[in-house]
Motif scaffolding. Structure first.
Motif, PDB file in Angstrom:
ATOM      1  N   ARG A 154     -29.255 -19.256  40.788  1.00 15.48           N
ATOM      2  CA  ARG A 154     -29.824 -17.914  40.916  1.00 15.48           C
ATOM      3  C   ARG A 154     -30.832 -17.641  39.810  1.00 15.48           C
ATOM      4  O   ARG A 154     -31.899 -17.076  40.043  1.00 15.48           O
ATOM      5  CB  ARG A 154     -28.711 -16.866  40.882  1.00 15.48           C
ATOM      6  N   CYS A 155     -30.467 -18.026  38.598  1.00 14.46           N
ATOM      7  CA  CYS A 155     -31.351 -17.779  37.455  1.00 14.46           C
ATOM      8  C   CYS A 155     -32.667 -18.532  37.574  1.00 14.46           C
ATOM      9  O   CYS A 155     -33.703 -18.069  37.083  1.00 14.46           O
ATOM     10  CB  CYS A 155     -30.643 -18.191  36.159  1.00 14.46           C
ATOM     11  N   HIS A 156     -32.645 -19.691  38.230  1.00 15.93           N
ATOM     12  CA  HIS A 156     -33.857 -20.519  38.345  1.00 15.93           C
ATOM     13  C   HIS A 156     -34.528 -20.387  39.710  1.00 15.93           C
ATOM     14  O   HIS A 156     -35.531 -21.063  39.969  1.00 15.93           O
ATOM     15  CB  HIS A 156     -33.507 -21.987  38.081  1.00 15.93           C
ATOM     16  N   GLY A 157     -33.995 -19.530  40.568  1.00 21.73           N
ATOM     17  CA  GLY A 157     -34.590 -19.361  41.892  1.00 21.73           C
ATOM     18  C   GLY A 157     -34.446 -20.573  42.779  1.00 21.73           C
ATOM     19  O   GLY A 157     -35.331 -20.868  43.595  1.00 21.73           O
ATOM     20  N   VAL A 158     -33.330 -21.275  42.650  1.00 18.63           N
ATOM     21  CA  VAL A 158     -33.085 -22.497  43.412  1.00 18.63           C
ATOM     22  C   VAL A 158     -32.005 -22.236  44.455  1.00 18.63           C
ATOM     23  O   VAL A 158     -30.984 -21.595  44.168  1.00 18.63           O
ATOM     24  CB  VAL A 158     -32.644 -23.643  42.469  1.00 18.63           C
ATOM     25  N   GLU A 159     -32.207 -22.724  45.652  1.00 22.39           N
ATOM     26  CA  GLU A 159     -31.210 -22.590  46.705  1.00 22.39           C
ATOM     27  C   GLU A 159     -29.964 -23.398  46.342  1.00 22.39           C
ATOM     28  O   GLU A 159     -30.058 -24.503  45.796  1.00 22.39           O
ATOM     29  CB  GLU A 159     -31.794 -23.083  48.031  1.00 22.39           C
ATOM     30  N   CYS A 160     -28.789 -22.855  46.667  1.00 21.33           N
ATOM     31  CA  CYS A 160     -27.531 -23.540  46.351  1.00 21.33           C
ATOM     32  C   CYS A 160     -26.559 -23.351  47.499  1.00 21.33           C
ATOM     33  O   CYS A 160     -26.503 -22.286  48.120  1.00 21.33           O
ATOM     34  CB  CYS A 160     -26.929 -22.985  45.058  1.00 21.33           C
ATOM     35  N   VAL A 161     -25.784 -24.389  47.802  1.00 23.61           N
ATOM     36  CA  VAL A 161     -24.720 -24.276  48.779  1.00 23.61           C
ATOM     37  C   VAL A 161     -23.460 -24.904  48.199  1.00 23.61           C
ATOM     38  O   VAL A 161     -23.513 -25.918  47.502  1.00 23.61           O
ATOM     39  CB  VAL A 161     -25.097 -24.946  50.118  1.00 23.61           C
ATOM     40  N   VAL A 162     -22.329 -24.258  48.446  1.00 27.65           N
ATOM     41  CA  VAL A 162     -21.023 -24.749  48.011  1.00 27.65           C
ATOM     42  C   VAL A 162     -20.257 -25.233  49.237  1.00 27.65           C
ATOM     43  O   VAL A 162     -20.088 -24.491  50.213  1.00 27.65           O
ATOM     44  CB  VAL A 162     -20.208 -23.638  47.314  1.00 27.65           C
ATOM     45  N   ILE A 163     -19.786 -26.481  49.176  1.00 25.38           N
ATOM     46  CA  ILE A 163     -18.929 -27.022  50.225  1.00 25.38           C
ATOM     47  C   ILE A 163     -17.525 -27.119  49.638  1.00 25.38           C
ATOM     48  O   ILE A 163     -17.291 -27.863  48.678  1.00 25.38           O
ATOM     49  CB  ILE A 163     -19.391 -28.422  50.677  1.00 25.38           C
ATOM     50  N   ALA A 164     -16.589 -26.362  50.188  1.00 27.33           N
ATOM     51  CA  ALA A 164     -15.242 -26.312  49.621  1.00 27.33           C
ATOM     52  C   ALA A 164     -14.199 -26.714  50.651  1.00 27.33           C
ATOM     53  O   ALA A 164     -14.378 -26.496  51.858  1.00 27.33           O
ATOM     54  CB  ALA A 164     -14.943 -24.908  49.116  1.00 27.33           C
ATOM     55  N   GLY A 165     -13.115 -27.305  50.166  1.00 30.79           N
ATOM     56  CA  GLY A 165     -12.018 -27.627  51.063  1.00 30.79           C
ATOM     57  C   GLY A 165     -11.428 -26.377  51.679  1.00 30.79           C
ATOM     58  O   GLY A 165     -11.025 -26.360  52.840  1.00 30.79           O
ATOM     59  N   ARG A 166     -11.378 -25.321  50.886  1.00 34.99           N
ATOM     60  CA  ARG A 166     -10.942 -24.021  51.375  1.00 34.99           C
ATOM     61  C   ARG A 166     -11.617 -22.946  50.544  1.00 34.99           C
ATOM     62  O   ARG A 166     -11.965 -23.176  49.384  1.00 34.99           O
ATOM     63  CB  ARG A 166      -9.420 -23.871  51.305  1.00 34.99           C
ATOM     64  N   VAL A 167     -11.791 -21.767  51.130  1.00 29.02           N
ATOM     65  CA  VAL A 167     -12.392 -20.628  50.441  1.00 29.02           C
ATOM     66  C   VAL A 167     -11.368 -19.502  50.433  1.00 29.02           C
ATOM     67  O   VAL A 167     -10.849 -19.113  51.484  1.00 29.02           O
ATOM     68  CB  VAL A 167     -13.697 -20.165  51.129  1.00 29.02           C
ATOM     69  N   CYS A 168     -11.078 -19.006  49.234  1.00 30.22           N
ATOM     70  CA  CYS A 168     -10.017 -18.002  49.074  1.00 30.22           C
ATOM     71  C   CYS A 168     -10.584 -16.714  48.462  1.00 30.22           C
ATOM     72  O   CYS A 168     -11.753 -16.650  48.088  1.00 30.22           O
ATOM     73  CB  CYS A 168      -8.915 -18.550  48.171  1.00 30.22           C
ATOM     74  N   ASP A 169      -9.706 -15.732  48.327  1.00 25.34           N
ATOM     75  CA  ASP A 169     -10.004 -14.496  47.603  1.00 25.34           C
ATOM     76  C   ASP A 169     -11.217 -13.750  48.163  1.00 25.34           C
ATOM     77  O   ASP A 169     -11.972 -13.117  47.416  1.00 25.34           O
ATOM     78  CB  ASP A 169     -10.214 -14.790  46.105  1.00 25.34           C
ATOM     79  N   ASN A 170     -11.448 -13.863  49.470  1.00 24.46           N
ATOM     80  CA  ASN A 170     -12.535 -13.134  50.136  1.00 24.46           C
ATOM     81  C   ASN A 170     -13.907 -13.467  49.561  1.00 24.46           C
ATOM     82  O   ASN A 170     -14.775 -12.605  49.439  1.00 24.46           O
ATOM     83  CB  ASN A 170     -12.297 -11.615  50.045  1.00 24.46           C
ATOM     84  N   LEU A 171     -14.112 -14.743  49.212  1.00 23.71           N
ATOM     85  CA  LEU A 171     -15.378 -15.164  48.625  1.00 23.71           C
ATOM     86  C   LEU A 171     -16.279 -15.886  49.626  1.00 23.71           C
ATOM     87  O   LEU A 171     -17.236 -16.549  49.252  1.00 23.71           O
ATOM     88  CB  LEU A 171     -15.111 -16.086  47.419  1.00 23.71           C
ATOM     89  N   GLU A 172     -15.974 -15.747  50.915  1.00 26.11           N
ATOM     90  CA  GLU A 172     -16.814 -16.377  51.932  1.00 26.11           C
ATOM     91  C   GLU A 172     -18.213 -15.767  51.923  1.00 26.11           C
ATOM     92  O   GLU A 172     -18.389 -14.584  51.685  1.00 26.11           O
ATOM     93  CB  GLU A 172     -16.198 -16.191  53.332  1.00 26.11           C
ATOM     94  N   SER A 173     -19.219 -16.595  52.135  1.00 30.30           N
ATOM     95  CA  SER A 173     -20.597 -16.124  52.245  1.00 30.30           C
ATOM     96  C   SER A 173     -21.413 -17.200  52.946  1.00 30.30           C
ATOM     97  O   SER A 173     -20.908 -18.283  53.248  1.00 30.30           O
ATOM     98  CB  SER A 173     -21.187 -15.825  50.859  1.00 30.30           C
ATOM     99  N   ASP A 174     -22.685 -16.897  53.189  1.00 33.83           N
ATOM    100  CA  ASP A 174     -23.534 -17.848  53.907  1.00 33.83           C
ATOM    101  C   ASP A 174     -23.738 -19.145  53.139  1.00 33.83           C
ATOM    102  O   ASP A 174     -23.991 -20.191  53.748  1.00 33.83           O
ATOM    103  CB  ASP A 174     -24.902 -17.218  54.205  1.00 33.83           C
ATOM    104  N   ASP A 175     -23.637 -19.089  51.807  1.00 31.62           N
ATOM    105  CA  ASP A 175     -23.862 -20.294  51.021  1.00 31.62           C
ATOM    106  C   ASP A 175     -22.557 -20.884  50.463  1.00 31.62           C
ATOM    107  O   ASP A 175     -22.574 -21.708  49.569  1.00 31.62           O
ATOM    108  CB  ASP A 175     -24.853 -20.027  49.876  1.00 31.62           C
ATOM    109  N   VAL A 176     -21.440 -20.457  51.018  1.00 29.07           N
ATOM    110  CA  VAL A 176     -20.144 -21.044  50.675  1.00 29.07           C
ATOM    111  C   VAL A 176     -19.484 -21.470  51.977  1.00 29.07           C
ATOM    112  O   VAL A 176     -19.103 -20.628  52.799  1.00 29.07           O
ATOM    113  CB  VAL A 176     -19.233 -20.050  49.924  1.00 29.07           C
ATOM    114  N   ILE A 177     -19.367 -22.765  52.186  1.00 23.48           N
ATOM    115  CA  ILE A 177     -18.902 -23.307  53.456  1.00 23.48           C
ATOM    116  C   ILE A 177     -17.578 -24.023  53.254  1.00 23.48           C
ATOM    117  O   ILE A 177     -17.440 -24.871  52.365  1.00 23.48           O
ATOM    118  CB  ILE A 177     -19.939 -24.293  54.033  1.00 23.48           C
TER     119      ILE A 177
END
Length: 367
Positions: free
Chosen positions: A314-337
């Motif tokens: 975010r600080c550098h204006g770079v696209e980022c995606v997270v690939i996780a085995g599971r997503v918890c604590d209501n942290l789902e988003s378009d860049d967290v898969i």
């Protein structure tokens, strides 16, 4: 062929299934198979926990060496460290000495565990001629606030019965009355897996938040909180220390021992590893960073690899995606898969799930 974009693949381990290096290779193969006009740079990550020493050692060109020591239950072990050729620095993971993964579930006893063996390893490295030791802080089986570690480095630990003449354990914390610091400490710094305090007045995330995974039961958590409060509120320290320091709750309080007591330089491990790789060095900024881990949860945004890289992107204006085995604590988003698979899969099944998740993301992205 002209490569139009640089993609950095920088995941952490997928615990119990894939190492960071394995996950990096799997993700990179999918990207290169689908996107022929990109250049992929592999940067397997760590955050101060498991594999930090080996990954930083690989980046810096340090040699692997083995030091004989003990685990947190004082059983003999061989500890892997990485040492610079000129012995100016060595790197050791606390998880490789007093780590939770080193203790089988049936043997876990957080009240009998001690961080003393980590201080013993630091002493042995310094005695061998090493000038400075960097400690990876994270993944420990200990909750002794790092007092065992300090004891090994020369601190006097006292109870009402006098100076403690054996290794301090977490079960001793309630009886500690005084801590005397030596005139000097060895040259040590830390890289931490989480940025949390030793205690928090509002019962938010702190050292206590990680106690259950180390074997502390719900009823015992009340005792552990009183034990830590005793160290903070009632123990006489010579000289004074910083109980509210950053990273104090990492490694069962090992961060407090390093930063709050020893005044050592402690930084975020994920940021340190990203810096060592030069991911955002300004020479060639990536267009996309793909990171990942086994579980993306509220701990992830307190210094873990995925949360740190998302923030840096975010600080550098770079696209980022997270690939996780599971997503918890209501942290789902378009860049967290999420790969939407349970933990403890065999390696092949986990690899297949990871490939599918990366392919799913690339099929809808603009890369």
């Amino acid at each position: 062929m002209t490569y139009s974009r640089l993609v950095v693949v920088a995941p952490d381990k997928f615990k119990h299934t894939l190492t960071a290096a394995e996950a990096t290779d799997i993700i990179s193969a999918v990207v290169m198979g689908r996107c022929h006009d990109v250049r992929v740079r592999k940067c397997p990550m760590a955050d101060g926990g498991e594999a930090t020493s080996s990954i930083l050692g690989r980046i810096l060109g340090y040699r692997k060496t083995v030091v004989k020591g003990y685990d947190c239950l004082m059983r003999p072990v061989e500890v892997e460290c990485h040492v610079a050729a000129d012995k100016s620095e060595a790197i050791v993971d606390s998880s490789g000495v007093i780590g939770l993964q080193m203790i089988s579930t049936g043997d876990r006893d957080p009240w009998m565990a001690t961080s003393w063996p980590l201080g013993d390893i630091v002493n042995k490295l310094i005695e061998s001629g090493v000038g400075h030791v960097t400690v990876g802080v994270g993944g420990t089986a200990t909750v002794d606030c790092g007092l065992g570690f300090l004891q090994a480095l020369g601190c006097g630990i006292f109870t009402s019965e006098g100076r403690l003449d054996r290794q301090l354990r977490a079960g001793d914390l309630l009886s500690v009355t005084r801590v005397e610091l030596p005139a000097t400490f060895p040259s040590v710094s830390g890289v931490s897996d989480v940025d949390v305090p030793l205690l928090d007045d509002d019962d938010r995330i702190s050292m206590l938040s990680f106690a259950a995974q180390k074997g502390v039961t719900g009823e015992e958590l009340v005792v552990l909180k009183k034990s830590v409060e005793n160290i903070v509120e009632n123990v006489s320290w010579r000289p004074q220390v910083d109980f509210g320091c950053r990273f104090g709750g990492a490694g069962g309080g090992l961060g407090f021992a390093l930063k709050g007591v020893m005044k050592a330089d402690v930084t975020g491990g994920a940021e340190a590893v990203a810096g060592a790789w030069g991911i955002f060095n300004g020479i060639e900024m990536p267009s996309l960073v793909i990171t990942g881990e086994g579980s993306y949860d509220r701990q992830s945004i307190r210094g873990k690899v995925t949360g740190t890289l998302r923030q840096m992107c975010r600080c550098h204006g770079v696209e980022c995606v997270v690939i996780a085995g599971r997503v918890c604590d209501n942290l789902e988003s378009d860049d967290v898969i999420s790969t939407v698979v349970p933990r403890h899969l065999d390696r092949d099944s986990a690899a297949d799930a990871l490939r599918e998740a990366v392919d799913r993301y690339l099929s809808r992205s603009m890369i």
